[in-house]
Design a protein around this motif. Structure first.
Motif, PDB file in Angstrom:
ATOM      1  N   LEU A  97       0.832  -1.203   0.000  1.00 53.42           N
ATOM      2  CA  LEU A  97       0.000   0.000   0.000  1.00 53.42           C
ATOM      3  C   LEU A  97       0.868   1.255   0.000  1.00 53.42           C
ATOM      4  O   LEU A  97       0.576   2.235  -0.694  1.00 53.42           O
ATOM      5  CB  LEU A  97      -0.929  -0.011   1.214  1.00 53.42           C
ATOM      6  CG  LEU A  97      -2.062  -1.037   1.169  1.00 53.42           C
ATOM      7  CD1 LEU A  97      -2.629  -1.267   2.568  1.00 53.42           C
ATOM      8  CD2 LEU A  97      -3.156  -0.598   0.216  1.00 53.42           C
ATOM      9  N   MET A  98       1.957   1.246   0.750  1.00 53.46           N
ATOM     10  CA  MET A  98       2.860   2.392   0.782  1.00 53.46           C
ATOM     11  C   MET A  98       3.540   2.589  -0.566  1.00 53.46           C
ATOM     12  O   MET A  98       3.660   3.717  -1.062  1.00 53.46           O
ATOM     13  CB  MET A  98       3.906   2.186   1.883  1.00 53.46           C
ATOM     14  CG  MET A  98       4.801   3.395   2.136  1.00 53.46           C
ATOM     15  SD  MET A  98       3.968   4.763   2.980  1.00 53.46           S
ATOM     16  CE  MET A  98       3.862   5.979   1.669  1.00 53.46           C
ATOM     17  N   PHE A 102       3.596   5.868  -3.425  1.00 53.24           N
ATOM     18  CA  PHE A 102       4.742   6.467  -4.100  1.00 53.24           C
ATOM     19  C   PHE A 102       4.654   6.328  -5.623  1.00 53.24           C
ATOM     20  O   PHE A 102       5.130   7.184  -6.366  1.00 53.24           O
ATOM     21  CB  PHE A 102       6.046   5.829  -3.607  1.00 53.24           C
ATOM     22  CG  PHE A 102       6.444   6.235  -2.216  1.00 53.24           C
ATOM     23  CD1 PHE A 102       6.548   7.571  -1.856  1.00 53.24           C
ATOM     24  CD2 PHE A 102       6.715   5.278  -1.252  1.00 53.24           C
ATOM     25  CE1 PHE A 102       6.913   7.951  -0.570  1.00 53.24           C
ATOM     26  CE2 PHE A 102       7.090   5.647   0.036  1.00 53.24           C
ATOM     27  CZ  PHE A 102       7.187   6.984   0.374  1.00 53.24           C
ATOM     28  N   ALA A 103       4.048   5.244  -6.080  1.00 52.49           N
ATOM     29  CA  ALA A 103       4.044   4.950  -7.516  1.00 52.49           C
ATOM     30  C   ALA A 103       2.969   5.708  -8.279  1.00 52.49           C
ATOM     31  O   ALA A 103       3.124   5.953  -9.484  1.00 52.49           O
ATOM     32  CB  ALA A 103       3.868   3.442  -7.732  1.00 52.49           C
ATOM     33  N   GLU A 123       0.093  10.849   3.539  1.00 43.95           N
ATOM     34  CA  GLU A 123       0.823  12.021   4.001  1.00 43.95           C
ATOM     35  C   GLU A 123       2.331  11.823   3.871  1.00 43.95           C
ATOM     36  O   GLU A 123       3.067  12.760   3.530  1.00 43.95           O
ATOM     37  CB  GLU A 123       0.436  12.325   5.447  1.00 43.95           C
ATOM     38  CG  GLU A 123      -1.010  12.802   5.578  1.00 43.95           C
ATOM     39  CD  GLU A 123      -1.541  12.716   6.991  1.00 43.95           C
ATOM     40  OE1 GLU A 123      -0.762  12.358   7.900  1.00 43.95           O
ATOM     41  OE2 GLU A 123      -2.737  12.998   7.195  1.00 43.95           O
ATOM     42  N   LEU A 124       2.802  10.610   4.123  1.00 45.65           N
ATOM     43  CA  LEU A 124       4.225  10.322   3.936  1.00 45.65           C
ATOM     44  C   LEU A 124       4.652  10.521   2.485  1.00 45.65           C
ATOM     45  O   LEU A 124       5.788  10.892   2.205  1.00 45.65           O
ATOM     46  CB  LEU A 124       4.531   8.883   4.374  1.00 45.65           C
ATOM     47  CG  LEU A 124       4.658   8.632   5.870  1.00 45.65           C
ATOM     48  CD1 LEU A 124       4.717   7.140   6.146  1.00 45.65           C
ATOM     49  CD2 LEU A 124       5.901   9.311   6.436  1.00 45.65           C
ATOM     50  N   ALA A 125       3.720  10.265   1.567  1.00 41.49           N
ATOM     51  CA  ALA A 125       3.993  10.450   0.142  1.00 41.49           C
ATOM     52  C   ALA A 125       3.670  11.874  -0.315  1.00 41.49           C
ATOM     53  O   ALA A 125       3.650  12.151  -1.517  1.00 41.49           O
ATOM     54  CB  ALA A 125       3.191   9.442  -0.682  1.00 41.49           C
ATOM     55  N   ILE A 263      10.241   0.240  -6.637  1.00 41.59           N
ATOM     56  CA  ILE A 263      10.213   0.793  -5.277  1.00 41.59           C
ATOM     57  C   ILE A 263      10.524  -0.298  -4.255  1.00 41.59           C
ATOM     58  O   ILE A 263      11.298  -0.088  -3.314  1.00 41.59           O
ATOM     59  CB  ILE A 263       8.843   1.438  -5.012  1.00 41.59           C
ATOM     60  CG1 ILE A 263       8.661   2.673  -5.906  1.00 41.59           C
ATOM     61  CG2 ILE A 263       8.679   1.800  -3.537  1.00 41.59           C
ATOM     62  CD1 ILE A 263       7.231   3.169  -5.980  1.00 41.59           C
ATOM     63  N   ALA A 264       9.938  -1.476  -4.449  1.00 38.52           N
ATOM     64  CA  ALA A 264      10.178  -2.593  -3.532  1.00 38.52           C
ATOM     65  C   ALA A 264      11.659  -2.950  -3.466  1.00 38.52           C
ATOM     66  O   ALA A 264      12.177  -3.315  -2.394  1.00 38.52           O
ATOM     67  CB  ALA A 264       9.362  -3.805  -3.958  1.00 38.52           C
ATOM     68  N   SER A 265      12.332  -2.860  -4.587  1.00 39.71           N
ATOM     69  CA  SER A 265      13.749  -3.232  -4.609  1.00 39.71           C
ATOM     70  C   SER A 265      14.579  -2.342  -3.699  1.00 39.71           C
ATOM     71  O   SER A 265      15.660  -2.751  -3.243  1.00 39.71           O
ATOM     72  CB  SER A 265      14.284  -3.171  -6.045  1.00 39.71           C
ATOM     73  OG  SER A 265      14.419  -1.830  -6.494  1.00 39.71           O
ATOM     74  N   GLU A 266      14.084  -1.136  -3.414  1.00 41.11           N
ATOM     75  CA  GLU A 266      14.796  -0.234  -2.521  1.00 41.11           C
ATOM     76  C   GLU A 266      14.227  -0.239  -1.103  1.00 41.11           C
ATOM     77  O   GLU A 266      14.877   0.233  -0.170  1.00 41.11           O
ATOM     78  CB  GLU A 266      14.727   1.203  -3.075  1.00 41.11           C
ATOM     79  CG  GLU A 266      15.192   1.360  -4.511  1.00 41.11           C
ATOM     80  CD  GLU A 266      16.660   1.015  -4.710  1.00 41.11           C
ATOM     81  OE1 GLU A 266      17.396   0.860  -3.706  1.00 41.11           O
ATOM     82  OE2 GLU A 266      17.079   0.878  -5.871  1.00 41.11           O
TER      83      GLU A 266
END
Length: 421
Positions: A97-98, A102-103, A123-125, A263-266
């Motif tokens: 979900l996070m 971002f994506a 909010e974090l994004a 994103i997952a890779s990081e």
């Protein structure tokens, strides 16, 4: 230094820690504030975990083909044709979900109330959050007319709503949107060019699947729906952190999946190999898994209905639960009586329940609800006792009448009644 992160722990996790500390200090509390399906691990899954212990390599970010194919089969059996390349597995659905926040560009639309993690993630994004009231009959989806009006107003004032989050069945209300309502919300999403995230982690906790059919938005608008799910709620594996996502069909879905994998890779690299071993088995749904899923759903339904009954008997209005293990009482009909006790909003209501009766709930304002409302979420899944008692409850025809469950229900009923009298 300006650090753009929340300065608080997630409300439900913070309350759970508080309860653990106070119980360890000797207090007797009824814990209704944490949605953990606390049930014994299915032995066959524990065996799979042990058998997969040697899988110590990282492997593909999206997950090995075997587990992704098993997840694809799981969705296919639910009327959502899926291939392995549409699936990503992760250490829980929260990271997925996070990553989607971002994506996907643009702001976020949420039903009001909603699970307390969606808004902080947005909010974090650095996204704006627009909350839309739910219809009278259920939660988890916004009222379609209000959704369209919210989008219009947001755009007029410079907002850019692009992402709509739905929960089917719903946390916090324990209800499920009807197929007709899902279609209506999907029509708005399509007309307004929204991507839909359908959080279906409670799908296998529908109490009576025959009487309460689930229509996923992915069946209606397959090219613009991401489904997230996992094994924490249906099989009680919250601490094992196994989450999955099913991405849309078409080129757009492939691009979105690739972005999330990047994103997952990081962020998390991959789901741990032993957990992939468990997930491949669980999502293939052998007989012991399907039997446990059905037993869990029956248990959760019986106890949730019992808590619903105590709330209604105390004068609250409350939607009947049909999925998950939540009820969401509204004590507005008892506002005058509660005011006499100094209770005027959701915060003071939750505080009084804890202070006076040792009943711990999650206040509605922590879920984005109107702070002045007299509503809270009660999670019923921690009322089943210790491990042996949990097994007894799983196999009981009437778990609410078992002494260890009934004593908790009696305490809840007494507290609700005394509070509102």
């Amino acid at each position: 230094m300006n650090i753009m992160v929340p300065n608080r722990t997630s409300a439900n996790l913070a309350l759970n820690q508080l309860v653990d500390e106070r119980v360890a200090a000797g207090e007797l509390l009824v814990h209704l504030a944490f949605g953990e399906a606390r049930l014994p691990v299915l032995p066959e899954l524990a065996q799979r975990l042990a058998a997969g212990a040697s899988r110590a390599a990282y492997g593909p970010v999206a997950g090995d083909h075997g587990v992704r194919a098993a997840v694809a089969g799981y969705f296919g059996r639910r009327g959502i044709p899926t291939v392995a390349d549409q699936v990503v597995v992760a250490p829980g659905s929260k990271p997925l979900l996070m990553a989607l926040q971002f994506a996907v560009p643009g702001d976020v639309l949420l039903p009001q109330p909603a699970w307390n993690t969606y808004a902080p993630q947005a909010e974090l994004a650095h996204k704006k959050v627009y909350r839309v009231p739910i219809p009278a009959e259920c939660g988890g989806v916004p009222e379609p007319g209000a959704l369209q009006e919210t989008i219009r107003k947001a755009r007029v004032t410079g907002g850019n709503p692009r992402l709509l989050v739905l929960t089917l069945p719903d946390n916090p209300t324990g209800t499920l949107a009807s197929p007709e309502l899902v279609r209506a919300v999907c029509a708005v999403a399509e007309a307004e060019d929204l991507l839909v995230v359908s959080d279906e982690i409670y799908r296998d906790v529908v109490h009576d699947p025959v009487a309460t059919p689930v229509l996923s938005p992915a069946e209606v608008i397959p090219d613009r729906v991401v489904i997230t799910s996992g094994l924490s709620k249906s099989l009680g594996l919250g601490g094992w952190r196994i989450g999955v996502a099913r991405f849309p069909t078409g080129a757009g879905g492939e691009r979105l999946r690739d972005s999330v994998v990047s994103i997952a890779s990081e962020m998390w690299s991959t789901l741990a190999g032993p957990m992939q071993h468990v997930a491949e088995h669980a999502f293939a749904e052998p007989p012991e898994v399907t039997e446990r899923l059905a037993a869990c759903a029956r248990l959760h339904g019986a106890v949730a209905r019992a808590v619903h009954g105590t709330a209604v008997a105390a004068g609250a209005s409350c939607r009947p639960p049909v999925g998950g293990f939540y009820v969401y009482p509204d004590f507005e009909p008892r506002r005058a009586q509660l005011a006499g006790r100094g209770i005027t909003d959701s915060a003071s209501l939750a505080e009084a329940l804890l202070r006076d009766f040792g009943i711990v709930v999650l206040a509605g304002h922590l879920l984005g609800d109107d702070p002045q409302a007299l509503r809270f979420k009660a999670a019923t899944s921690l009322l089943y006792g210790d491990r042996q008692q949990q097994l007894e409850a799983l196999h009981s025809d009437d778990p609410a009448q078992l002494p260890h469950v009934a004593s908790q229900l009696d305490r809840i009923a007494a507290g609700f009644e005394a509070l509102a009298s």
